[in-house]
Design a protein around this motif. Sequence first.
Motif, short mmCIF file in Angstrom:
data_model
loop_
_atom_site.label_atom_id
_atom_site.label_comp_id
_atom_site.label_asym_id
_atom_site.label_seq_id
_atom_site.Cartn_x
_atom_site.Cartn_y
_atom_site.Cartn_z
N ILE A 87 -10.84 8.51 141.61
CA ILE A 87 -11.86 7.95 142.50
C ILE A 87 -12.36 9.02 143.47
O ILE A 87 -13.56 9.14 143.72
CB ILE A 87 -11.29 6.75 143.27
CG1 ILE A 87 -10.91 5.62 142.31
CG2 ILE A 87 -12.30 6.24 144.30
CD1 ILE A 87 -10.14 4.49 142.95
N GLY A 88 -11.42 9.81 144.00
CA GLY A 88 -11.80 10.89 144.92
C GLY A 88 -12.69 11.92 144.25
O GLY A 88 -13.67 12.39 144.85
N ALA A 89 -12.36 12.28 143.00
CA ALA A 89 -13.18 13.25 142.28
C ALA A 89 -14.59 12.71 142.04
O ALA A 89 -15.58 13.44 142.19
CB ALA A 89 -12.52 13.60 140.94
N ALA A 90 -14.68 11.43 141.69
CA ALA A 90 -16.00 10.82 141.46
C ALA A 90 -16.80 10.73 142.75
O ALA A 90 -18.01 11.02 142.77
CB ALA A 90 -15.83 9.42 140.86
N LEU A 91 -16.13 10.37 143.84
CA LEU A 91 -16.81 10.28 145.14
C LEU A 91 -17.33 11.65 145.57
O LEU A 91 -18.48 11.78 146.02
CB LEU A 91 -15.85 9.73 146.19
CG LEU A 91 -16.35 9.71 147.64
CD1 LEU A 91 -17.59 8.84 147.77
CD2 LEU A 91 -15.25 9.23 148.59
N LEU A 92 -16.49 12.66 145.42
CA LEU A 92 -16.90 14.00 145.83
C LEU A 92 -18.04 14.52 144.96
O LEU A 92 -18.97 15.17 145.46
CB LEU A 92 -15.70 14.96 145.75
CG LEU A 92 -15.71 16.12 146.74
CD1 LEU A 92 -15.71 15.62 148.18
CD2 LEU A 92 -14.52 17.03 146.51
#
Length: 367
Positions: A150-155
């Motif tokens: 999720i963090g990778a997608a958000l970033l």
Amino acid sequence: MNKMPKWADAVLIPLISILLAFFFSGLVIWAIGKDPVVAIKTMVDGAFGSTSGISYTLYYATNFIFTGLAVAVAYHARLFNIGGEGQAMLGGLGVTLVCLAVPWPHWTLALPAAMIGGALFGAAWAFIPAWLQAKRGSHIVITTIMFNYIGAALLGYLLTRVLKVKGSMVTESARFPEGAHLPNFSEIFAPLGINFSPNAPANMAFFVALLCTFLFWILIWKTRLGYEIRAYGQSETAAKYAGIAPARIVIIAMLISGALAGLMAINNVMGEAERLIDNAVEGAGFIGIAVALMGRNHPIGILLAALLFGFLYQGGAELSFWESIPRELVVVIQALVIMFTGALDNMVRMPLEKIFVALSKDKKKEA
């Protein structure tokens, strides 16, 4: 009763595991027609044979110190935080927002603010899995892994839609103002007559990592909170009986863990790239797991393990470049170190325990 002295558990077992890993790595290198001795010499020279090599080794080690400490804090509370990768990503976002928000006049003002930003964003990303574990019983391993993606997608979204420089095709933020640039080793050690390359990536963040290592030791072994974290990690039932609230410890330990992972961004985002780029963490969150396990979740062990993996990263890059050894083989060497120091720990531990038990019996008979 311990079956072996503490020094054997802390030093001898990891040392034997590392030697086994390098032995089998040597066999793999020999199998592809290369000289293992030359390969090891190339790695050592590449990692420690010049100020440039030392700089890169310490740069990688700095990342691993932060993520190793992050894993260790949670582990002392019997929590397996696999989310260091995502927490470091979000820490990079916090550092970036702080550095771009103000025209900083000097790095001595920007660094503390960036540390707060990175720590807060990393802790915030760890809070949701912690709350789900403490209040809903969701397993911390599953939720932290999910939050990495999720963090990778958000970033990725922010770097392509919000933070990307207008008119640029590169998925990165704007460069930080001059006052937010951390001094690298070239600037730090030049007054001492030690010449590092001007492009040396190692920077002031290395000393922040050393400070965090010392503070970690104080927290875990010298404070009431540290005692509560360790007590909960040893026995939840006994901790409850002593009046320690499990939910509180889970959330606090994970917040500290996420903050330490987020602090890694002052090294790779603020210190080296001087902007936020996609995939800036480069797997350091996962390597932190191996560093913590190999270092027995002790600050000195984590520091030494981080230096070892810094050596493997930098030495492996030199090995790939100079000896034409495939980069994938370097990854195999790193995997062997992780396997022997982590997954196959008992393969070394159990025979050593038998030896020390036998020696102890012999001493008792002689007495």
